[in-house]
Design a protein around this motif. Structure first.
Motif, PDB file in Angstrom:
ATOM      1  N   ALA A  41       1.053  -1.075   0.184  1.00 22.27           N
ATOM      2  CA  ALA A  41      -0.006  -0.031   0.051  1.00 22.27           C
ATOM      3  C   ALA A  41       0.880   1.168  -0.173  1.00 22.27           C
ATOM      4  N   VAL A  42       1.780   1.222   0.779  1.00 17.49           N
ATOM      5  CA  VAL A  42       2.947   2.358   0.972  1.00 17.49           C
ATOM      6  C   VAL A  42       3.401   2.742  -0.456  1.00 17.49           C
ATOM      7  N   PHE A  43       3.889   1.556  -1.283  1.00 14.17           N
ATOM      8  CA  PHE A  43       4.393   1.534  -2.700  1.00 14.17           C
ATOM      9  C   PHE A  43       3.539   2.109  -3.693  1.00 14.17           C
ATOM     10  N   TYR A  88      10.388  -7.327  -1.273  1.00 15.78           N
ATOM     11  CA  TYR A  88      10.501  -5.918  -1.609  1.00 15.78           C
ATOM     12  C   TYR A  88      10.493  -5.691  -3.000  1.00 15.78           C
ATOM     13  N   VAL A  89      11.196  -6.494  -3.933  1.00 11.90           N
ATOM     14  CA  VAL A  89      10.972  -6.280  -5.125  1.00 11.90           C
ATOM     15  C   VAL A  89       9.692  -6.613  -5.882  1.00 11.90           C
ATOM     16  N   ARG A  90       9.286  -7.587  -5.494  1.00 12.23           N
ATOM     17  CA  ARG A  90       7.741  -8.026  -5.751  1.00 12.23           C
ATOM     18  C   ARG A  90       6.748  -6.896  -5.540  1.00 12.23           C
ATOM     19  N   ALA A  91       6.888  -6.345  -4.299  1.00 11.67           N
ATOM     20  CA  ALA A  91       6.017  -5.097  -3.940  1.00 11.67           C
ATOM     21  C   ALA A  91       6.342  -3.940  -4.592  1.00 11.67           C
ATOM     22  N   LEU A  92       7.517  -3.510  -5.052  1.00 11.84           N
ATOM     23  CA  LEU A  92       7.853  -2.552  -5.909  1.00 11.84           C
ATOM     24  C   LEU A  92       7.103  -2.626  -7.228  1.00 11.84           C
ATOM     25  N   SER A  93       7.586  -3.862  -7.866  1.00 13.15           N
ATOM     26  CA  SER A  93       7.148  -4.123  -9.439  1.00 13.15           C
ATOM     27  C   SER A  93       5.540  -4.124  -9.334  1.00 13.15           C
ATOM     28  N   GLY A  94       4.842  -4.551  -8.489  1.00 14.38           N
ATOM     29  CA  GLY A  94       3.427  -4.576  -8.288  1.00 14.38           C
ATOM     30  C   GLY A  94       2.907  -3.135  -8.382  1.00 14.38           C
ATOM     31  N   ALA A  95       3.804  -2.208  -7.687  1.00  9.30           N
ATOM     32  CA  ALA A  95       3.275  -0.846  -7.455  1.00  9.30           C
ATOM     33  C   ALA A  95       3.363  -0.041  -8.757  1.00  9.30           C
ATOM     34  N   GLY A  96       3.975  -0.723  -9.672  1.00  9.91           N
ATOM     35  CA  GLY A  96       4.545  -0.074 -11.110  1.00  9.91           C
ATOM     36  C   GLY A  96       6.105   0.471 -11.089  1.00  9.91           C
ATOM     37  N   PHE A  97       6.748   0.204 -10.115  1.00 10.09           N
ATOM     38  CA  PHE A  97       8.317   0.545 -10.199  1.00 10.09           C
ATOM     39  C   PHE A  97       9.014  -0.270 -10.703  1.00 10.09           C
ATOM     40  N   GLU A  98      10.278   0.397 -11.350  1.00 12.62           N
ATOM     41  CA  GLU A  98      11.201  -0.512 -11.707  1.00 12.62           C
ATOM     42  C   GLU A  98      12.556  -0.194 -10.927  1.00 12.62           C
ATOM     43  N   LEU A  99      12.968  -1.284 -10.277  1.00 11.12           N
ATOM     44  CA  LEU A  99      14.231  -1.304  -9.313  1.00 11.12           C
ATOM     45  C   LEU A  99      15.645  -1.209 -10.439  1.00 11.12           C
ATOM     46  N   PHE A 100      16.158  -0.068 -10.132  1.00  7.20           N
ATOM     47  CA  PHE A 100      17.351   0.085 -10.940  1.00  7.20           C
ATOM     48  C   PHE A 100      18.592  -0.002 -10.202  1.00  7.20           C
ATOM     49  N   ASP A 101      18.490   0.037  -8.829  1.00  8.13           N
ATOM     50  CA  ASP A 101      19.836  -0.198  -8.177  1.00  8.13           C
ATOM     51  C   ASP A 101      19.450  -0.511  -6.738  1.00  8.13           C
ATOM     52  N   LEU A 102      20.325  -1.434  -6.331  1.00  4.47           N
ATOM     53  CA  LEU A 102      20.211  -1.771  -4.682  1.00  4.47           C
ATOM     54  C   LEU A 102      21.555  -1.368  -4.043  1.00  4.47           C
ATOM     55  N   VAL A 103      21.784  -0.512  -3.303  1.00  6.10           N
ATOM     56  CA  VAL A 103      22.887   0.028  -2.347  1.00  6.10           C
ATOM     57  C   VAL A 103      22.877  -0.719  -1.167  1.00  6.10           C
ATOM     58  N   PRO A 106      25.963  -6.993   5.456  1.00  9.20           N
ATOM     59  CA  PRO A 106      25.544  -5.595   5.499  1.00  9.20           C
ATOM     60  C   PRO A 106      24.385  -5.283   6.597  1.00  9.20           C
ATOM     61  N   GLY A 107      24.118  -3.966   6.728  1.00 13.76           N
ATOM     62  CA  GLY A 107      23.363  -3.625   7.755  1.00 13.76           C
ATOM     63  C   GLY A 107      22.226  -2.879   6.984  1.00 13.76           C
ATOM     64  N   THR A 108      22.459  -2.262   5.963  1.00 17.31           N
ATOM     65  CA  THR A 108      21.484  -1.624   5.247  1.00 17.31           C
ATOM     66  C   THR A 108      21.313  -1.687   3.899  1.00 17.31           C
ATOM     67  N   ALA A 109      19.941  -1.783   3.442  1.00 13.10           N
ATOM     68  CA  ALA A 109      19.689  -1.825   2.109  1.00 13.10           C
ATOM     69  C   ALA A 109      19.070  -0.504   1.383  1.00 13.10           C
ATOM     70  N   ILE A 110      19.548   0.080   0.380  1.00  8.16           N
ATOM     71  CA  ILE A 110      18.704   1.299   0.095  1.00  8.16           C
ATOM     72  C   ILE A 110      18.368   0.813  -1.446  1.00  8.16           C
ATOM     73  N   PHE A 111      16.995   0.895  -1.619  1.00  2.00           N
ATOM     74  CA  PHE A 111      16.507   0.659  -2.931  1.00  2.00           C
ATOM     75  C   PHE A 111      16.057   1.622  -3.918  1.00  2.00           C
ATOM     76  N   ARG A 112      16.652   1.707  -4.922  1.00  2.78           N
ATOM     77  CA  ARG A 112      16.424   2.855  -5.871  1.00  2.78           C
ATOM     78  C   ARG A 112      15.562   2.471  -6.943  1.00  2.78           C
ATOM     79  N   CYS A 113      14.486   3.326  -7.431  1.00  8.77           N
ATOM     80  CA  CYS A 113      13.292   2.818  -8.089  1.00  8.77           C
ATOM     81  C   CYS A 113      12.906   4.043  -9.103  1.00  8.77           C
ATOM     82  N   ARG A 114      12.384   3.571 -10.124  1.00  9.90           N
ATOM     83  CA  ARG A 114      11.608   4.646 -10.838  1.00  9.90           C
ATOM     84  C   ARG A 114      10.243   4.087 -11.081  1.00  9.90           C
ATOM     85  N   ARG A 115       9.514   5.247 -11.149  1.00 11.70           N
ATOM     86  CA  ARG A 115       8.035   5.016 -11.542  1.00 11.70           C
ATOM     87  C   ARG A 115       7.889   4.822 -13.086  1.00 11.70           C
TER      88      ARG A 115
END
Length: 273
Positions: free
Chosen positions: A156-158, A225-240, A264-273
């Motif tokens: 819902a957030v995405f 996370y990837v499936r939720a982003l894709s389902g919301a219409g985002f393209e994941l182009f980087d994972l830091v 790793p302690g942190t994941a940073i998702f970079r996505c484009r609508r």
């Protein structure tokens, strides 16, 4: 995960691994972050600053990383802004920024810092699962450990973030790296031993004597996370996955040089609508 002072104020008596829905998550995290705001800023305020964009305990700063690109003249939404140091840094860089958070206690610090810095970022109290903005209001959205780990319905957030972004807009957010959930929440040697299943999505919940949640944090796998982003219409182009920097000795909760050197302690998702 939790602060003893806030636990005492809320009557926390123990931990339960039980399913928790949106309403319970919202209620618990309003109560928790309102109760913890003073102690949180006493402990972490110097690290976070009042007009600085620090992505994570590994000290990755937007000033160097530029994960958001050039923000001058752009409309930006910070989701889960807390006391809004990131939003004020973005405003100082020339962005038009709105900070949103669920906690009145955290926004109290944000309003005070607006006055102290003279950087007047608009602040909105709202639930990230239901953003109070029109379609296509922003060029980009960001979140540094805000909102995303604490909501029951991350899809819902995405979906909401995608709705308020303009076509081609970006959504960049940092969360605790999902693999951290298999280890105890301990910065020392005990935190190096696997004690749980990566695939157990049951949230971490603290409860009071009546069993009412006082703190809730939700686990998702990288695939979730990837499936939720894709389902919301985002393209994941980087994972830091920021590496622990040399010479960084400060501990922050479960983050430490000992653990940071190994995983790793942190994941940073970079996505484009």
């Amino acid at each position: 995960m939790a602060n003893p002072s806030a636990e005492k104020a809320l009557g926390t008596t123990g931990v339960a691994r039980v399913p928790v829905g949106s309403a319970e998550s919202v209620a618990a995290n309003i109560a928790w972050w309102d109760a913890d705001a003073d102690d949180y800023h006493a402990e972490h305020g110097e690290f976070l600053g009042v007009a600085d964009f620090v992505w994570c305990p590994e000290r990755l700063r937007e000033e160097e990383a530029r994960l958001l690109g050039d923000v001058r003249g752009r409309d930006v939404l910070e989701v889960g802004c807390g006391s809004a140091p990131c939003a004020r840094w973005l405003a100082a860089e020339g962005a038009r920024v709105v900070g949103l958070d669920l906690s009145a206690g955290m926004l109290r610090y944000a309003a005070a810092a607006n006055v102290a810095t003279g950087i007047d970022v608009p602040l909105i109290r709202a639930n990230a699962e239901r953003l109070p903005f029109a379609n296509g209001s922003f060029d980009l959205a960001c979140s540094a450990f805000g909102a995303v780990p604490f909501v029951a319905d991350v899809a819902a957030v995405f979906t909401e973030v995608a709705r308020v972004l303009r076509p081609g807009g970006t959504w960049t957010f940092a969360v605790t790296h999902p693999m951290r959930w298999i280890f105890p929440d301990d910065p020392g040697p005990n935190g190096l031993h696997v004690t749980g299943s990566y695939f157990d999505r049951t949230p971490y919940v603290e409860v009071d004597a009546a069993g009412t949640p006082t703190y809730v944090e939700h686990h998702r796998t990288l695939g979730d996370y990837v499936r939720a982003l894709s389902g919301a219409g985002f393209e994941l182009f980087d994972l830091v996955e920021p590496e622990w920097p040399d010479g960084h000795t400060q501990e922050w909760g479960q983050w430490s040089p000992l653990r940071g050197e190994l995983f790793p302690g942190t994941a940073i998702f970079r996505c484009r609508r």
